[in-house]
Design an enzyme around this catalytic site. Structure first.
Site, short mmCIF file in Angstrom:
data_model
loop_
_atom_site.label_atom_id
_atom_site.label_comp_id
_atom_site.label_asym_id
_atom_site.label_seq_id
_atom_site.Cartn_x
_atom_site.Cartn_y
_atom_site.Cartn_z
N ASN A 1 7.82 3.33 10.55
CA ASN A 1 6.78 3.38 9.64
C ASN A 1 5.49 4.66 10.77
OD1 ASN A 1 4.26 4.10 7.78
ND2 ASN A 1 4.06 1.97 7.96
N ARG B 1 9.55 4.70 5.61
CA ARG B 1 8.18 4.93 4.77
C ARG B 1 8.45 6.48 4.17
NH1 ARG B 1 2.96 1.58 4.67
NH2 ARG B 1 2.62 2.00 2.78
N HIS C 1 0.95 3.21 -2.07
CA HIS C 1 0.73 1.56 -2.10
C HIS C 1 2.14 0.85 -2.85
CE1 HIS C 1 -3.58 1.49 -0.15
NE2 HIS C 1 -2.35 1.40 0.72
N ARG D 1 -11.64 6.44 3.63
CA ARG D 1 -11.41 6.88 2.73
C ARG D 1 -12.71 7.20 1.76
NH1 ARG D 1 -5.08 6.16 1.72
NH2 ARG D 1 -5.05 5.30 4.03
N GLU E 1 5.72 -4.59 3.51
CA GLU E 1 5.50 -3.65 2.98
C GLU E 1 7.60 -3.80 4.04
OE1 GLU E 1 1.97 -2.62 3.98
OE2 GLU E 1 1.91 -1.13 2.62
#
Ligand code: AMP
Length: 402
Positions: free
Chosen positions: A9, A94, A182, A242, A381
């Site tokens: 990742n 990822r 996500h 964000r 994940e």
């Protein structure tokens, strides 16, 4: 030899990795996990056993030009030295954006690399960093199977209407639509719901992935029917840095009246907004919580975060036609007792009632009563990437054998 796979990742200056054993007929089993930080500057490497104890650590000073290429070379040689009866079988990556065409993980070849490069404009701040290790590993380990696993793919089950912006038709045809992100986290949560309560797996569940990035996903029968993130990972909830959903008119104001360049405006919205921007202090929830009683800006940032989550949950309850379960996950969702309590306090109308003592100890069930239930479920994940990589590998081997 035990076949193993590496899950990667990659970010702009970091590279997270996990190494899994692939035993027959069993879930991929985590062996080691680690991280390279400060890539391109003063880099640092740490690797731990699955059970958490530090195993090895190393630092490089900023003059040593240690970037992603060097980190991956270092990782390969570290694994060779420590592999103890293991053999690398595949690498799972990822990849944030799979565009319209990738609705499942895919074995990478030249044409796939090209297709993923073509998606860079859809995620310019993330996609290039995700593709870099794919290119490096193809060069360093030619022939090694590599699988791209997408954050967007899980949402491909959404209806046409749920993924539509009210923009001219030709823009949608050009790829301007809601994708959602996500997805690897939501995939994991959907895969374990039945372990917590079988009714959730078949019910209407809203998952709140509240980390540095944050979004909500509405699941029906375990598949995504709506989400708060849209075309980019900017939409929906306010996040660490964000902005979340804002009136698009603000962007024109930034460009026209404030005379920001597109890059400057992008940097404000991605890197200087959210909890950091509103508080002026930090994007880290722990820091904001520690200041919230004495600092009005820290409190305002947290209050806005909880308010927006509650409002957006209301919107997803409408999209689902009701709610059977609410799941909190990721850094804030799994750990911040107060955020869970604040969000739940705004959802009594939906029949959710907080069990305060269960919330204090992190659940897993944090609601009382016979109505909809609320849960804390840690996400994973990397395990989803490992599962997907293995499944692509096995189906490729099966095709070759037939
Ligand atoms: P993630 O992106 O999932 O790693 O989540 C990062 C966010 O989780 C940051 O805002 C952290 O402050 C927050 N976080 C991590 N641990 C805790 C904790 N124990 N209490 C409150 N927030 C936490």
């Amino acid at each position: 030899m035990i076949p193993v796979l590496i899950v990667l990742n990659a970010g702009s200056s970091s590279l997270k990795f996990q190494v899994f054993d692939m035993l027959d007929n069993a879930e991929p089993r985590l062996v080691w996990k680690g991280l390279y930080e400060g890539l391109g500057g003063a880099a640092h490497f740490v690797i731990r056993h699955a059970r958490g104890a530090d195993l090895d650590e190393m630092s490089w000073n900023s003059g040593e030009e240690f970037g992603h290429e060097e980190a991956l070379a270092h990782l390969i040689s570290w694994l060779r030295e420590h592999q103890e009866g293991r053999k690398l079988a595949a690498i799972g990556h990822r990849v944030v954006h799979g565009g319209q065409s990738f609705s499942r993980p895919v074995l990478v070849d030249d044409s796939i690399v090209q297709a993923l490069e073509a998606l860079v404009p859809l995620a310019p701040l993330h996609q290039p960093h995700n593709l870099e290790p794919i290119r490096i590993m193809r060069r360093r380990l030619p022939g090694m199977p590599q699988v791209a696993c997408f954050d967007t793919a899980f949402h491909q089950t959404q209806s046409d209407i749920a993924s539509l912006f009210a923009l001219p038709r030709e823009m949608r045809e050009g790829g301007v639509r809601r994708y959602g992100f996500h997805g690897l986290s939501y995939d994991y949560i959907a895969s374990v719901l039945a372990d917590y309560d079988p009714r959730l797996a078949e019910g209407r569940v809203i998952v709140a992935h509240l980390g540095n990035g944050a979004s909500l996903c509405a699941l029906k029968d375990g598949v995504s029917v709506a989400t708060t993130m849209g075309f980019s990972a900017l939409d929906g909830l306010p996040m660490g840095t964000r902005c979340g959903a804002i009136d698009a008119g603000v962007v024109f104001y930034m460009l026209r009246e404030m005379k920001l360049t597109p890059e400057e405006a992008e940097s404000v919205l991605y890197k200087k907004s959210g909890l950091l921007g509103v508080s002026g202090i930090s994007n880290d929830m722990r820091m904001l919580r520690s200041k919230a009683t004495t600092n009005a800006d820290a409190k305002r940032a947290i209050d806005l975060f909880a308010y927006r989550i509650t409002r957006e949950i209301g919107s997803l309850v409408a999209a689902l036609g009701g709610i059977d379960g609410l799941v909190f996950t990721a850094g804030i969702g799994e750990n911040d007792v107060a955020t869970r309590a604040e969000v739940m306090a705004g959802l009594t109308w939906a029949g959710l009632t907080m069990d305060e003592s269960a919330n204090r100890i992190g659940g897993p069930r944090i609601s009382t009563g016979s109505g909809p239930s609320a849960w804390v479920i840690p996400t994973d994940e990397e395990l989803v990437i490992a599962r997907q990589t293995r499944s692509v590998l096995e189906s490729t081997q099966a095709k070759l054998a037939s």
